[in-house]
Design a protein around this motif. Structure first.
Motif, PDB file in Angstrom:
ATOM      1  N   UNK A   1       0.847  -1.195   0.000  1.00 14.96           N
ATOM      2  CA  UNK A   1       0.000   0.000   0.000  1.00 14.96           C
ATOM      3  C   UNK A   1       0.880   1.241   0.000  1.00 14.96           C
ATOM      4  N   UNK A   2       0.483   2.208  -0.808  1.00 13.40           N
ATOM      5  CA  UNK A   2       1.189   3.493  -0.862  1.00 13.40           C
ATOM      6  C   UNK A   2       0.150   4.604  -0.988  1.00 13.40           C
ATOM      7  N   UNK A   3       0.472   5.802  -0.507  1.00 13.56           N
ATOM      8  CA  UNK A   3      -0.436   6.915  -0.730  1.00 13.56           C
ATOM      9  C   UNK A   3      -0.271   7.432  -2.156  1.00 13.56           C
ATOM     10  N   UNK A   4      -1.277   8.113  -2.695  1.00 14.15           N
ATOM     11  CA  UNK A   4      -1.063   8.781  -3.981  1.00 14.15           C
ATOM     12  C   UNK A   4       0.147   9.712  -3.848  1.00 14.15           C
ATOM     13  N   UNK A   5       0.865   9.910  -4.953  1.00 16.47           N
ATOM     14  CA  UNK A   5       2.074  10.747  -4.906  1.00 16.47           C
ATOM     15  C   UNK A   5       1.788  12.123  -4.314  1.00 16.47           C
ATOM     16  N   UNK A   6       0.644  12.715  -4.670  1.00 16.66           N
ATOM     17  CA  UNK A   6       0.364  14.059  -4.184  1.00 16.66           C
ATOM     18  C   UNK A   6      -0.266  14.074  -2.794  1.00 16.66           C
ATOM     19  N   UNK A   7      -0.310  12.924  -2.125  1.00 14.58           N
ATOM     20  CA  UNK A   7      -0.843  12.834  -0.768  1.00 14.58           C
ATOM     21  C   UNK A   7       0.211  12.355   0.229  1.00 14.58           C
ATOM     22  N   UNK A   8       1.457  12.341  -0.184  1.00 14.80           N
ATOM     23  CA  UNK A   8       2.531  11.953   0.735  1.00 14.80           C
ATOM     24  C   UNK A   8       2.718  13.086   1.733  1.00 14.80           C
ATOM     25  N   UNK A   9       2.622  12.740   3.003  1.00 12.18           N
ATOM     26  CA  UNK A   9       2.719  13.735   4.074  1.00 12.18           C
ATOM     27  C   UNK A   9       4.101  14.383   4.086  1.00 12.18           C
ATOM     28  N   UNK A  10       4.165  15.665   4.450  1.00 16.62           N
ATOM     29  CA  UNK A  10       5.466  16.345   4.517  1.00 16.62           C
ATOM     30  C   UNK A  10       6.471  15.610   5.406  1.00 16.62           C
ATOM     31  N   UNK A  11       6.018  15.031   6.506  1.00 18.15           N
ATOM     32  CA  UNK A  11       6.939  14.297   7.383  1.00 18.15           C
ATOM     33  C   UNK A  11       7.508  13.070   6.671  1.00 18.15           C
ATOM     34  N   UNK A  12       6.685  12.403   5.862  1.00 15.26           N
ATOM     35  CA  UNK A  12       7.171  11.250   5.099  1.00 15.26           C
ATOM     36  C   UNK A  12       8.164  11.691   4.031  1.00 15.26           C
ATOM     37  N   UNK A  13       7.861  12.794   3.363  1.00 18.80           N
ATOM     38  CA  UNK A  13       8.785  13.330   2.358  1.00 18.80           C
ATOM     39  C   UNK A  13      10.123  13.662   2.997  1.00 18.80           C
ATOM     40  N   UNK A  14      10.089  14.287   4.163  1.00 19.25           N
ATOM     41  CA  UNK A  14      11.328  14.634   4.865  1.00 19.25           C
ATOM     42  C   UNK A  14      12.109  13.384   5.251  1.00 19.25           C
ATOM     43  N   UNK A  15      11.421  12.347   5.708  1.00 20.27           N
ATOM     44  CA  UNK A  15      12.102  11.107   6.107  1.00 20.27           C
ATOM     45  C   UNK A  15      12.720  10.406   4.896  1.00 20.27           C
ATOM     46  N   UNK A  16      11.997  10.386   3.779  1.00 27.67           N
ATOM     47  CA  UNK A  16      12.534   9.777   2.557  1.00 27.67           C
ATOM     48  C   UNK A  16      13.744  10.562   2.069  1.00 27.67           C
ATOM     49  N   UNK A  17      13.640  11.890   2.087  1.00 27.72           N
ATOM     50  CA  UNK A  17      14.773  12.729   1.681  1.00 27.72           C
ATOM     51  C   UNK A  17      15.978  12.515   2.584  1.00 27.72           C
ATOM     52  N   UNK A  18      15.731  12.293   3.873  1.00 28.34           N
ATOM     53  CA  UNK A  18      16.827  12.021   4.808  1.00 28.34           C
ATOM     54  C   UNK A  18      17.519  10.707   4.439  1.00 28.34           C
TER      55      UNK A  18
END
Length: 122
Positions: A26-43
């Protein structure tokens, strides 16, 4: 009057899990990825920048490896991670294509094309 903002449905993929079995990711739609998740992935991506990874396994240089990293982020657990690690580039590309399509995003144009060319003044 307050407008009601709905949530979103997760996107699911059934992937091979060995011996004819399937596993659902399961994954969220690309435009529904939470900012905290984006930050963790970027980290995670920043942490891999100094690593000596071959191209096929470097999510900073290879789209398939990036999809793999994101799938693992949203689907932790040994069984799911092992199944994700077993996916080949074609399967990862298919997941990325479906993920984009199901997210309602279009790749390419940012605005509608016209049949007219743009003229420039000299």
């Amino acid at each position: 009057m307050a407008f009601s903002i709905d949530g979103f449905d997760m996107i699911e993929f059934d992937i091979p899990a060995g011996k004819g079995k399937k596993l659902t990711l399961s994954v969220p739609p690309y435009d529904c990825i939470a900012p905290a998740d984006t930050a963790a992935i970027n980290e995670q991506l920043r942490a891999l920048e100094g690593e000596d990874l071959d191209f096929a396994n470097d999510p900073n240089r290879n789209a398939a490896a990036l999809v793999r990293l994101m799938l693992k982020y949203f689907n932790p657990g040994k069984q799911k991670v092992d199944a994700i690690d077993g996916l080949v580039p074609r399967q990862l590309a298919q997941i990325d294509e479906l993920w984009t399509e199901e997210s309602g995003l279009s790749v390419g144009e940012s605005s509608t094309s016209t049949d007219e060319s743009s003229e420039t003044e000299e």
